[in-house]
Design a protein around this motif. Structure first.
Motif, PDB file in Angstrom:
ATOM      1  N   PRO A 229      52.300  36.522  30.783  1.00 57.26           N
ATOM      2  CA  PRO A 229      53.809  38.050  31.062  1.00 57.26           C
ATOM      3  C   PRO A 229      53.040  38.672  30.965  1.00 57.26           C
ATOM      4  CG  PRO A 229      52.019  37.011  28.931  1.00 57.26           C
ATOM      5  CD  PRO A 229      52.236  35.744  30.179  1.00 57.26           C
ATOM      6  N   LEU A 230      51.679  39.353  31.540  1.00 56.29           N
ATOM      7  CA  LEU A 230      51.685  40.727  32.435  1.00 56.29           C
ATOM      8  C   LEU A 230      52.337  40.440  34.050  1.00 56.29           C
ATOM      9  CD1 LEU A 230      48.153  41.115  30.496  1.00 56.29           C
ATOM     10  CD2 LEU A 230      50.458  42.592  30.018  1.00 56.29           C
ATOM     11  N   THR A 231      51.942  39.326  34.332  1.00 61.74           N
ATOM     12  CA  THR A 231      51.534  39.147  35.651  1.00 61.74           C
ATOM     13  C   THR A 231      53.737  39.185  36.361  1.00 61.74           C
ATOM     14  OG1 THR A 231      49.763  37.554  36.219  1.00 61.74           O
ATOM     15  CG2 THR A 231      51.884  37.208  38.143  1.00 61.74           C
ATOM     16  N   LEU A 232      54.254  38.581  34.995  1.00 61.38           N
ATOM     17  CA  LEU A 232      56.163  38.740  34.618  1.00 61.38           C
ATOM     18  C   LEU A 232      56.018  39.916  35.189  1.00 61.38           C
ATOM     19  CD1 LEU A 232      58.165  37.159  34.698  1.00 61.38           C
ATOM     20  CD2 LEU A 232      57.783  36.648  32.096  1.00 61.38           C
ATOM     21  N   ALA A 233      55.473  40.713  33.757  1.00 66.38           N
ATOM     22  CA  ALA A 233      56.162  42.306  33.914  1.00 66.38           C
ATOM     23  C   ALA A 233      56.024  43.212  35.880  1.00 66.38           C
ATOM     24  CB  ALA A 233      55.244  42.677  32.439  1.00 66.38           C
ATOM     25  N   ASP A 234      54.590  42.431  35.358  1.00 68.40           N
ATOM     26  CA  ASP A 234      53.965  43.157  37.321  1.00 68.40           C
ATOM     27  C   ASP A 234      55.979  42.811  38.428  1.00 68.40           C
ATOM     28  OD1 ASP A 234      52.057  44.810  35.924  1.00 68.40           O
ATOM     29  OD2 ASP A 234      51.270  43.231  37.228  1.00 68.40           O
ATOM     30  N   ILE A 236      58.727  41.611  37.195  1.00 71.01           N
ATOM     31  CA  ILE A 236      60.064  42.363  36.480  1.00 71.01           C
ATOM     32  C   ILE A 236      59.623  43.809  37.366  1.00 71.01           C
ATOM     33  CG2 ILE A 236      60.938  43.647  35.103  1.00 71.01           C
ATOM     34  CD1 ILE A 236      60.421  40.302  33.331  1.00 71.01           C
ATOM     35  N   GLY A 237      58.706  44.900  37.239  1.00 69.30           N
ATOM     36  CA  GLY A 237      58.532  46.199  37.180  1.00 69.30           C
ATOM     37  C   GLY A 237      58.356  46.499  35.934  1.00 69.30           C
ATOM     38  N   LEU A 238      57.448  47.342  36.015  1.00 70.07           N
ATOM     39  CA  LEU A 238      56.982  47.823  34.727  1.00 70.07           C
ATOM     40  C   LEU A 238      58.233  48.804  33.944  1.00 70.07           C
ATOM     41  CD1 LEU A 238      52.695  48.154  34.621  1.00 70.07           C
ATOM     42  CD2 LEU A 238      54.794  46.591  33.772  1.00 70.07           C
ATOM     43  N   ASP A 239      58.259  49.914  34.647  1.00 69.14           N
ATOM     44  CA  ASP A 239      59.413  50.458  34.361  1.00 69.14           C
ATOM     45  C   ASP A 239      60.941  50.347  33.808  1.00 69.14           C
ATOM     46  OD1 ASP A 239      59.598  49.712  37.243  1.00 69.14           O
ATOM     47  OD2 ASP A 239      60.880  51.328  37.764  1.00 69.14           O
ATOM     48  N   VAL A 240      61.133  48.898  34.772  1.00 69.51           N
ATOM     49  CA  VAL A 240      62.200  48.063  34.060  1.00 69.51           C
ATOM     50  C   VAL A 240      61.937  48.323  32.697  1.00 69.51           C
ATOM     51  CG1 VAL A 240      63.589  45.405  34.704  1.00 69.51           C
ATOM     52  CG2 VAL A 240      63.125  47.901  36.987  1.00 69.51           C
ATOM     53  N   CYS A 241      60.376  47.484  32.193  1.00 69.28           N
ATOM     54  CA  CYS A 241      60.615  46.841  31.205  1.00 69.28           C
ATOM     55  C   CYS A 241      60.002  47.801  30.057  1.00 69.28           C
ATOM     56  CB  CYS A 241      58.562  46.097  31.692  1.00 69.28           C
ATOM     57  SG  CYS A 241      59.026  44.248  32.150  1.00 69.28           S
ATOM     58  N   LEU A 242      60.108  48.866  30.437  1.00 68.60           N
ATOM     59  CA  LEU A 242      59.954  50.225  29.443  1.00 68.60           C
ATOM     60  C   LEU A 242      61.495  50.266  29.154  1.00 68.60           C
ATOM     61  CD1 LEU A 242      58.543  52.335  27.889  1.00 68.60           C
ATOM     62  CD2 LEU A 242      58.717  53.155  30.223  1.00 68.60           C
ATOM     63  N   LYS A 275      55.482  46.073  43.199  1.00 72.23           N
ATOM     64  CA  LYS A 275      56.908  46.733  44.190  1.00 72.23           C
ATOM     65  C   LYS A 275      55.960  48.727  44.609  1.00 72.23           C
ATOM     66  CE  LYS A 275      59.215  49.054  40.594  1.00 72.23           C
ATOM     67  NZ  LYS A 275      60.544  49.200  40.067  1.00 72.23           N
ATOM     68  N   THR A 276      54.306  48.452  43.827  1.00 71.35           N
ATOM     69  CA  THR A 276      54.108  49.678  43.903  1.00 71.35           C
ATOM     70  C   THR A 276      52.766  48.827  44.570  1.00 71.35           C
ATOM     71  OG1 THR A 276      53.218  50.145  41.556  1.00 71.35           O
ATOM     72  CG2 THR A 276      55.151  51.298  42.732  1.00 71.35           C
ATOM     73  N   PHE A 280      49.304  45.548  35.478  1.00 69.59           N
ATOM     74  CA  PHE A 280      48.369  45.363  35.069  1.00 69.59           C
ATOM     75  C   PHE A 280      47.160  44.648  36.027  1.00 69.59           C
ATOM     76  CE2 PHE A 280      51.122  45.830  31.733  1.00 69.59           C
ATOM     77  CZ  PHE A 280      50.561  46.717  30.891  1.00 69.59           C
ATOM     78  N   PHE A 281      47.710  44.204  37.484  1.00 71.12           N
ATOM     79  CA  PHE A 281      46.921  43.298  38.303  1.00 71.12           C
ATOM     80  C   PHE A 281      46.890  44.047  39.925  1.00 71.12           C
ATOM     81  CE2 PHE A 281      48.183  40.134  35.047  1.00 71.12           C
ATOM     82  CZ  PHE A 281      47.092  40.004  35.081  1.00 71.12           C
ATOM     83  N   GLU A 282      45.988  44.363  40.791  1.00 75.01           N
ATOM     84  CA  GLU A 282      46.904  44.395  42.267  1.00 75.01           C
ATOM     85  C   GLU A 282      46.856  43.829  43.208  1.00 75.01           C
ATOM     86  OE1 GLU A 282      42.440  46.940  43.059  1.00 75.01           O
ATOM     87  OE2 GLU A 282      42.956  47.722  41.659  1.00 75.01           O
ATOM     88  N   TYR A 283      47.666  44.457  44.203  1.00 74.70           N
ATOM     89  CA  TYR A 283      48.748  43.844  44.904  1.00 74.70           C
ATOM     90  C   TYR A 283      48.804  44.165  46.266  1.00 74.70           C
ATOM     91  CZ  TYR A 283      50.669  42.109  40.452  1.00 74.70           C
ATOM     92  OH  TYR A 283      50.992  41.797  39.072  1.00 74.70           O
TER      93      TYR A 283
END
Length: 284
Positions: A229-234, A236-242, A275-276, A280-283
């Motif tokens: 779920p945290l990889t998926l949130a990243d 999707i975009g945490l701003d979109v989830c919020l 996207k940034t 929750f993880f680094e890319y």
């Protein structure tokens, strides 16, 4: 009514993916965005994704060429929708922006055209009320990445006609998607179920229950989810989830949708996920 010509408003990730699948499956598709640089980026993205499909033997080279021939790009919304049978809106999830776009579409698209929204959380009934054709307004919620994901939530507003629904569901099937009929309630099905799970995973991080990698491992191995779920949130975009959680919380009035404070903090800090480069993880 049959659909031959389509238009997509908004050249971001979802918009260019929707235009991609329309063109690949035989529909003339015009991608519209006021930002010329976004249009240039979208054209490059679509060409790159079609090339990748050729390289992976998903499509033939001549299918790529035919799809590109069916695509056009313009910053002029009235011109872009003037001959469209179906218009799909894929602009940011802001009500004032949606209202402005649908008012313009209602004014410039042909009288018989269907107007669809790719919104993931805003009421289709409310969007339809911005037009003089509410029976021809519907939700067409694609999933990212659009060329790969096979689900489309087809969302009926209060006054969406059966004819409109049947046409859009048929188009989705022609795109090799699986249309699922959904009524117009906050979050529809997908986000009403998904976002509380993501939110609870964020609470687990905030409360020190486990590290993000371990939370995702539990859901992948224990629940057979292809992505934690945290990889998926990243993704999707945490701003979109919020934003979706805020809509669910406001519209349904239930505190089980209250966004986790850590999610708000990360969005405030600009740590929005892939996207940034950091969520929750680094890319890379």
């Amino acid at each position: 009514m049959s659909v031959h010509t389509t238009a997509v408003v908004g050249a971001g990730t979802m918009g260019n993916g929707i235009a991609h699948v329309f063109a690949l499956h035989g529909y003339d598709a015009t991608l519209i965005d006021l930002d010329a640089s976004l249009l240039d980026d979208a054209q490059s993205t679509i060409e790159g994704n079609l090339s990748r499909q050729v390289d992976n033997d998903v499509i033939a080279p001549e299918e790529k060429s035919a799809a590109l021939d069916r695509l056009s790009f313009t910053p002029d919304t009235p011109e872009g929708v003037a001959t469209a049978d179906l218009v799909v809106e894929a602009v940011p999830e802001e009500e004032d922006v949606k209202a402005e776009v649908f008012g313009m579409l209602d004014q410039h698209a042909p009288a018989e055209a269907i107007l669809a929204s790719n919104t993931s959380s805003i009421s289709i009934t409310w969007i339809a009320d911005q037009t003089a054709r509410p029976d021809q307004v519907i939700g067409m919620h694609f999933f990212n990445p659009v060329p790969v994901m096979t689900l489309v939530e087809v969302v009926r507003g209060q006054r969406t006609s059966d004819a409109t629904f049947n046409v859009v569901a048929g188009v989705a099937e022609n795109l090799d998607k699986n249309p699922v009929e959904v009524e117009d309630y906050p979050g529809f099905v997908s986000n009403r179920v998904l976002m509380p799970m993501i939110n609870e995973a964020v609470f687990c991080v905030m409360e020190g229950v486990a590290e993000p990698e371990d939370i995702d491992t539990v859901m992948e191995l224990g629940m057979n989810h292809p992505m934690g779920p945290l990889t998926l949130a990243d993704f999707i975009g945490l701003d979109v989830c919020l934003h979706i959680l805020e809509v669910l919380h406001e519209k349904l009035g239930d505190d089980k949708y209250r966004p986790c404070p850590l999610l708000r903090r990360k969005v405030t800090a600009g740590q929005l996920g892939r996207k940034t480069g950091e969520g929750f993880f680094e890319y890379d």
